[in-house]
Every structure is written in structure tokens, then in C-alpha cells.
Design a protein around this motif. Structure first.
Motif, PDB file in Angstrom:
ATOM      1  N   VAL A   1      -3.112   4.665  -2.801  1.00 33.62           N
ATOM      2  CA  VAL A   1      -4.453   5.634  -1.948  1.00 33.62           C
ATOM      3  C   VAL A   1      -4.012   7.215  -1.503  1.00 33.62           C
ATOM      4  CG1 VAL A   1      -4.978   5.857   0.362  1.00 33.62           C
ATOM      5  CG2 VAL A   1      -4.435   4.163   0.051  1.00 33.62           C
ATOM      6  N   ALA A   2      -5.077   7.676  -2.320  1.00 40.45           N
ATOM      7  CA  ALA A   2      -4.729   9.041  -2.278  1.00 40.45           C
ATOM      8  C   ALA A   2      -4.124  10.173  -1.294  1.00 40.45           C
ATOM      9  CB  ALA A   2      -5.747   9.870  -3.398  1.00 40.45           C
ATOM     10  N   VAL A   3      -3.122  10.979  -0.870  1.00 39.65           N
ATOM     11  CA  VAL A   3      -2.679  11.313  -0.669  1.00 39.65           C
ATOM     12  C   VAL A   3      -2.495  13.351  -0.492  1.00 39.65           C
ATOM     13  CG1 VAL A   3      -1.932   9.753   0.981  1.00 39.65           C
ATOM     14  CG2 VAL A   3      -0.810  10.771  -0.869  1.00 39.65           C
ATOM     15  N   THR A   4      -2.184  13.605   0.155  1.00 38.82           N
ATOM     16  CA  THR A   4      -1.827  15.302   0.082  1.00 38.82           C
ATOM     17  C   THR A   4      -0.877  15.293   0.934  1.00 38.82           C
ATOM     18  OG1 THR A   4      -2.964  16.096   1.595  1.00 38.82           O
ATOM     19  CG2 THR A   4      -4.460  16.053  -0.232  1.00 38.82           C
ATOM     20  N   ILE A   5       0.126  16.396   0.338  1.00 35.07           N
ATOM     21  CA  ILE A   5       1.318  16.820   0.948  1.00 35.07           C
ATOM     22  C   ILE A   5       1.545  17.988   1.449  1.00 35.07           C
ATOM     23  CG2 ILE A   5       2.533  16.720  -1.147  1.00 35.07           C
ATOM     24  CD1 ILE A   5       5.024  15.358   0.787  1.00 35.07           C
TER      25      ILE A   5
ATOM     26  N   ALA B   1      12.818   8.704  -8.715  1.00 36.32           N
ATOM     27  CA  ALA B   1      11.922   8.547  -8.075  1.00 36.32           C
ATOM     28  C   ALA B   1      10.499   6.937  -8.672  1.00 36.32           C
ATOM     29  CB  ALA B   1      10.744   9.722  -8.354  1.00 36.32           C
ATOM     30  N   PHE B   2       9.864   6.918  -8.190  1.00 39.56           N
ATOM     31  CA  PHE B   2       8.806   5.509  -7.897  1.00 39.56           C
ATOM     32  C   PHE B   2       7.587   6.129  -8.457  1.00 39.56           C
ATOM     33  CE2 PHE B   2      11.126   3.472  -6.039  1.00 39.56           C
ATOM     34  CZ  PHE B   2      11.667   2.481  -6.377  1.00 39.56           C
ATOM     35  N   VAL B   3       6.994   6.302  -9.908  1.00 35.44           N
ATOM     36  CA  VAL B   3       5.383   7.124 -10.421  1.00 35.44           C
ATOM     37  C   VAL B   3       4.412   5.525 -10.595  1.00 35.44           C
ATOM     38  CG1 VAL B   3       6.393   8.356 -11.857  1.00 35.44           C
ATOM     39  CG2 VAL B   3       5.850   6.441 -12.849  1.00 35.44           C
TER      40      VAL B   3
ATOM     41  N   LYS C   1       0.634  -0.718  -0.086  1.00 36.28           N
ATOM     42  CA  LYS C   1       0.052  -0.313   0.153  1.00 36.28           C
ATOM     43  C   LYS C   1       1.006   1.271   0.040  1.00 36.28           C
ATOM     44  CE  LYS C   1      -4.046   0.056   2.470  1.00 36.28           C
ATOM     45  NZ  LYS C   1      -4.751   0.045   3.120  1.00 36.28           N
ATOM     46  N   VAL C   2       0.434   2.358  -1.126  1.00 40.41           N
ATOM     47  CA  VAL C   2       1.634   3.185  -1.381  1.00 40.41           C
ATOM     48  C   VAL C   2       0.315   4.816  -1.719  1.00 40.41           C
ATOM     49  CG1 VAL C   2       3.142   2.185  -2.456  1.00 40.41           C
ATOM     50  CG2 VAL C   2       1.636   2.775  -3.789  1.00 40.41           C
ATOM     51  N   GLY C   3       0.870   5.984  -1.371  1.00 36.42           N
ATOM     52  CA  GLY C   3       0.062   6.716  -0.971  1.00 36.42           C
ATOM     53  C   GLY C   3       0.747   7.528  -2.377  1.00 36.42           C
ATOM     54  N   VAL C   4      -0.187   8.043  -2.650  1.00 34.72           N
ATOM     55  CA  VAL C   4       0.733   8.651  -4.285  1.00 34.72           C
ATOM     56  C   VAL C   4      -0.386  10.317  -4.661  1.00 34.72           C
ATOM     57  CG1 VAL C   4       0.110   6.525  -5.401  1.00 34.72           C
ATOM     58  CG2 VAL C   4      -1.947   7.631  -5.163  1.00 34.72           C
ATOM     59  N   ILE C   5      -0.012  10.826  -4.934  1.00 34.49           N
ATOM     60  CA  ILE C   5      -0.515  12.916  -5.493  1.00 34.49           C
ATOM     61  C   ILE C   5       0.034  12.639  -7.094  1.00 34.49           C
ATOM     62  CG2 ILE C   5      -0.091  13.426  -3.366  1.00 34.49           C
ATOM     63  CD1 ILE C   5       2.609  14.929  -5.165  1.00 34.49           C
ATOM     64  N   GLU C   6      -1.175  13.526  -7.629  1.00 37.04           N
ATOM     65  CA  GLU C   6      -1.169  13.168  -8.724  1.00 37.04           C
ATOM     66  C   GLU C   6      -0.705  14.335  -9.486  1.00 37.04           C
ATOM     67  OE1 GLU C   6      -4.444  13.940 -12.776  1.00 37.04           O
ATOM     68  OE2 GLU C   6      -5.166  13.842 -10.877  1.00 37.04           O
ATOM     69  N   LEU C   7       0.208  14.446  -9.955  1.00 32.59           N
ATOM     70  CA  LEU C   7       1.190  15.785 -10.352  1.00 32.59           C
ATOM     71  C   LEU C   7       0.893  15.898 -11.543  1.00 32.59           C
ATOM     72  CD1 LEU C   7       5.040  13.294 -10.995  1.00 32.59           C
ATOM     73  CD2 LEU C   7       3.815  14.900  -9.332  1.00 32.59           C
ATOM     74  N   THR C   8       1.112  18.120 -11.521  1.00 34.49           N
ATOM     75  CA  THR C   8       0.258  18.736 -12.332  1.00 34.49           C
ATOM     76  C   THR C   8       1.669  19.372 -12.816  1.00 34.49           C
ATOM     77  OG1 THR C   8       0.035  20.141 -10.539  1.00 34.49           O
ATOM     78  CG2 THR C   8      -1.409  19.214 -11.837  1.00 34.49           C
ATOM     79  N   GLU C   9       1.022  20.301 -14.397  1.00 31.22           N
ATOM     80  CA  GLU C   9       2.661  21.106 -14.408  1.00 31.22           C
ATOM     81  C   GLU C   9       1.836  22.977 -14.067  1.00 31.22           C
ATOM     82  OE1 GLU C   9       4.495  21.335 -18.543  1.00 31.22           O
ATOM     83  OE2 GLU C   9       2.804  21.848 -19.249  1.00 31.22           O
TER      84      GLU C   9
ATOM     85  N   ALA D   1       2.794  16.196 -16.231  1.00 24.49           N
ATOM     86  CA  ALA D   1       1.475  16.168 -15.552  1.00 24.49           C
ATOM     87  C   ALA D   1       0.266  15.150 -15.677  1.00 24.49           C
ATOM     88  CB  ALA D   1       0.571  17.336 -15.676  1.00 24.49           C
ATOM     89  N   GLY D   2      -0.277  14.078 -14.293  1.00 31.06           N
ATOM     90  CA  GLY D   2      -0.986  13.296 -14.681  1.00 31.06           C
ATOM     91  C   GLY D   2      -0.593  11.786 -13.456  1.00 31.06           C
ATOM     92  N   ASP D   3       0.717  11.590 -13.709  1.00 24.96           N
ATOM     93  CA  ASP D   3       1.443  10.576 -13.781  1.00 24.96           C
ATOM     94  C   ASP D   3       0.984  10.371 -11.787  1.00 24.96           C
ATOM     95  OD1 ASP D   3       2.395  10.226 -15.929  1.00 24.96           O
ATOM     96  OD2 ASP D   3       4.387  10.854 -15.348  1.00 24.96           O
TER      97      ASP D   3
END
Length: 402
Positions: A373-377, A321-323, A40-48, A352-354
Motif C-alpha cells: 500500500v503506497a504511504v507517505t512518511i 531493511a525490507f524492500v 499488508k505493508v506500507g511502502v515508499i519509493e526510494l529516490t536518490e 533509487a526506485g526500490d
């Protein structure tokens, strides 16, 4: 026939339990779907976004003005008027040198000038009288001699005036005054010391600290890369450079600087270019010789911000990094163009979108199956579950109506 060891009943029970657990462990691992468990990993969506392009440069403070104070006449120091460390304005008195001999020379020069003026008056009267009597009572030769005597008297007067001016300058120079605004150092000579005109040893040093210069050093190779990015349209220059300083103790300097002189020469030993910036220094917090770091915002660039906590740099300098993609963790190599806040300004490697993995990175390997799992940082690098954050926000009571 081999004889089995004779265990007591408690020991036989413990041995049986251990054998049972050893057999059960593989059976439990096989219960996971597909034969392997997901991480289980936390991810964020990258934006430009348009990101300020910043570079960090080393710098050193240089005095805005600095001068050594030396006497211009010979004599004994009668008085040291200034206080070391106390600011001085232009024209403030610093030293007083014994001036009795220079005052006597001034009086003699005044007397000589008065005599020269009298001689001019007498020669003028004689020349005018001879001109009127030319051909009657005096010869032409007498008239010419009178005119020559007048010119000689006028020349003597101008010489006396110059001598008087020199004598007055010497008297004035017995009082040494501040040529610039600044802070003086402790005097190297005391009262009673004999000093000479234009001696090699300075009496003291006067330094102006506000404003102050900071000389920054930039690699010529990176300077070329920046100019190439500007030419390619990847970097848009701002109206002016935004420069902020960080002091030696890590404290940020609130006052912004301005460019005084762009670098035009590359050092043959370091391959770097020097830029001179000017900063207001009202509290004299920056002192000449102090080493500083400058954050220079050159302009804006289109890039993706990747939090630094989600990256790793190898011994060779490669940034990775990991995506998360197709249920697996994929390792990517990043190309960065500096940093902004707590993130890398990435121009290649992700887009963007990764879905960038920012949590659960410990022992994560490439191609490992992951559950996202969607997270915020936040700006401090603290990761929070996005769903939990939304739930907490919805649970907050609405403010009471007035």
C-alpha cells in the motif's frame, strides 16, 4: 469395556461446539489463495538525492583567553576594586597595593636625576672652556680630563633616568589592572594580605568567554575514509565547514562556528585528531570545560535516504531493511555514511526506485508474501496512507474569492 464419562446436557453442548470450531479452523485457513495469507505493508519509493554529508563529533569548550592575576611588586593589598563575575575591559583597575614606599623611591629617583643633570651641565661648561684654552692656559691633559668628566656625568644622568623609570613602574604596578577583557573569579586574597612580586599563588583568574573555542575530536580512521571519498568523487567538499553545536541539555546552539586550526597530530593513546573551532558566545551560554556535540557538514554526497524507523540493527551492528519485490519481502543489508534528519544516508544496499517497507514490519520475515500500500512518511516518522491523504486534500473546500 471402557465406560464413557457421564456429562450433563450443557456440558455436552459446549464440548460439541469446541470440537466444531477446532475442525473448522483449518478449513478456513485453506480458503486463502495459494494456501497462505498475504501481509499488508506500507511502502515508499526510494529516490536518490544530493544529501549533506554530516558527522557528529564530541567536543569540549576551551576559554578564548584566560590568565592568572599576580602582583609584580611587594606590598599590602589596600583595596579590591572589581566585582567578581562582573565583566572587565582591558585596563580596568582590579587591585590597589600600598604604594607609599614606592612613591618615596620615585621622589628620590627624581632628585637623583636632577643632580645628574646639574653635573652634566657643569661638566659640559668646563669641557667647553678647556677646549678654548687648550695650549694657552691649560694643558692637553686637562682638556682630556674635562671631557672624561663630562662623559661620566652623562653616564650618571642616564643611570638616574633608568632608576627613575624603574621607580615609576613600581608605583604604577601598585595598581593591578586587567590585562585582557573577561570575567574575574572571586579573589583568593583579602584586603590587608601581604603579597610578593611574581608569587606562585594567583590573586584571581580572569577569563574571556566571548568568543569561545571548542576542541572537537575525530577518529583518524574515519578522517581517512572521508578523504578517500573526496578523492573518489563520491563526496563534494563545500566552501567551508558548517558546524552547529548541541549543548549538554540537548538544546541546539543557534550560532555557527568557524575552523581555527585543523588537526595535524594523531593521539598515540586514542587514535584521534583534534580540531579547534571558534564560536561567538554573547550570552556566555557556553562555559570552559563544558562537553558538547558538534554536527559538522563536510559537503554533499549522492545517496539514498532511508527512514530510520524502517531499519533494524543487529547485535553485530549490521543495518538491515525490507524492500518489496515481486510480491515478497526481501531483507537487504545497508551501508550508511551517517545520518541526515531522521534518515540513514545509504550508499549501498538499496537504490533509487526500490519500494521500501516502512509500515507493517512487526513479525515480518524474509520472503514473506506481501500486499503493498503506497504511504507517505513525514520528518517525525509518522506514516500516512498516500491515497487517503490525496482524498482528504481533494475534499478540502476551495478558498472563497475576495
Amino acid at each position: 469395556m471402557r465406560t464413557l464419562p457421564n456429562f450433563s446436557r450443557p456440558r455436552r453442548l459446549a464440548l460439541g461446539a469446541a470440537l466444531l470450531l477446532a475442525c473448522a479452523a483449518p478449513a478456513f485457513a485453506q480458503m486463502a489463495p495459494g494456501g497462505a495469507s498475504k501481509t499488508k505493508v506500507g511502502v515508499i519509493e526510494l529516490t536518490e538525492a544530493k544529501v549533506p554529508y554530516q558527522v557528529t563529533l564530541p567536543g569540549r569548550a576551551v576559554a578564548f583567553e584566560q590568565t592568572d592575576i599576580r602582583p609584580r611588586v611587594e606590598g599590602v593589598i589596600e583595596e579590591i576594586v572589581y566585582t567578581p563575575g562582573a565583566p572587565l575591559q582591558v585596563g580596568d583597575l582590579m587591585y590597589r597595593i600600598e604604594g607609599a614606599s614606592y612613591e618615596a623611591e620615585l621622589a628620590a629617583a627624581e632628585a637623583a636625576l636632577a643632580g645628574a643633570k646639574a653635573s652634566v651641565q657643569s661638566a659640559t661648561a668646563t669641557a667647553e672652556r678647556y677646549r678654548k684654552l687648550d695650549g694657552v692656559g691649560v694643558t692637553r691633559e686637562d682638556v682630556e680630563s674635562a671631557e672624561v668628566a663630562l662623559m661620566q656625568a652623562e653616564a650618571d644622568q642616564r643611570s638616574a633616568e633608568a632608576s627613575l623609570k624603574t621607580a615609576q613602574l613600581n608605583v604604577d604596578r601598585t595598581e593591578i589592572r586587567a590585562p585582557i577583557q573577561g570575567v574575574p573569579e572571586v579573589s583568593e586574597f583579602s584586603v590587608g594580605a601581604l603579597v610578593t612580586a611574581n608569587q606562585s599563588d594567583a590573586l584571581t583568574t580572569l577569563t574571556r568567554l566571548d568568543p569561545i573555542y571548542v576542541d572537537l575530536t575525530e577518529s583518524s580512521a574515519r578522517l581517512l575514509r572521508t578523504r578517500e571519498r573526496i578523492a573518489d568523487g563520491q563526496l563534494k567538499m563545500g566552501d567551508k565547514l558548517d558546524v552547529s553545536l548541541t549543548l549538554e541539555n540537548g538544546q541546539s546552539y543557534d550560532i555557527k562556528g568557524s575552523l581555527v586550526s585543523p588537526g595535524r597530530l594523531v593521539s598515540s593513546t586514542t587514535g584521534s585528531v583534534d580540531f579547534r573551532m571558534q564560536f561567538d558566545n554573547p550570552d556566555n551560554l557556553i562555559m570552559p570545560g563544558m562537553f558538547l556535540r558538534a554536527n559538522v557538514t563536510v559537503g554533499e554526497t549522492d545517496a539514498v535516504l532511508v527512514p530510520q524507523r524502517a531499519t533494524d540493527r543487529s547485535a553485530t551492528g549490521k543495518l538491515t531493511a525490507f524492500v518489496a519485490k515481486d510480491g515478497k519481502a526481501q531483507q537487504v543489508t545497508l551501508t550508511s555514511a551517517g545520518t541526515y534528519q531522521n534518515a540513514w544516508v545509504v550508499t549501498e544496499g538499496v537504490s533509487a526506485g526500490d519500494m521500501l517497507i516502512v509500515d507493517g514490519l512487526k513479525n515480518l520475515r524474509a520472503d514473506a508474501e506481501v500486499e503493498t500500500v503506497a504511504v507517505t512518511i513525514d520528518a517525525d516518522g509518522v506514516v500516512t496512507d498516500a491515497a487517503q491523504e490525496t482524498s482528504d486534500a481533494a475534499a478540502e473546500p476551495a478558498p472563497a474569492a475576495e
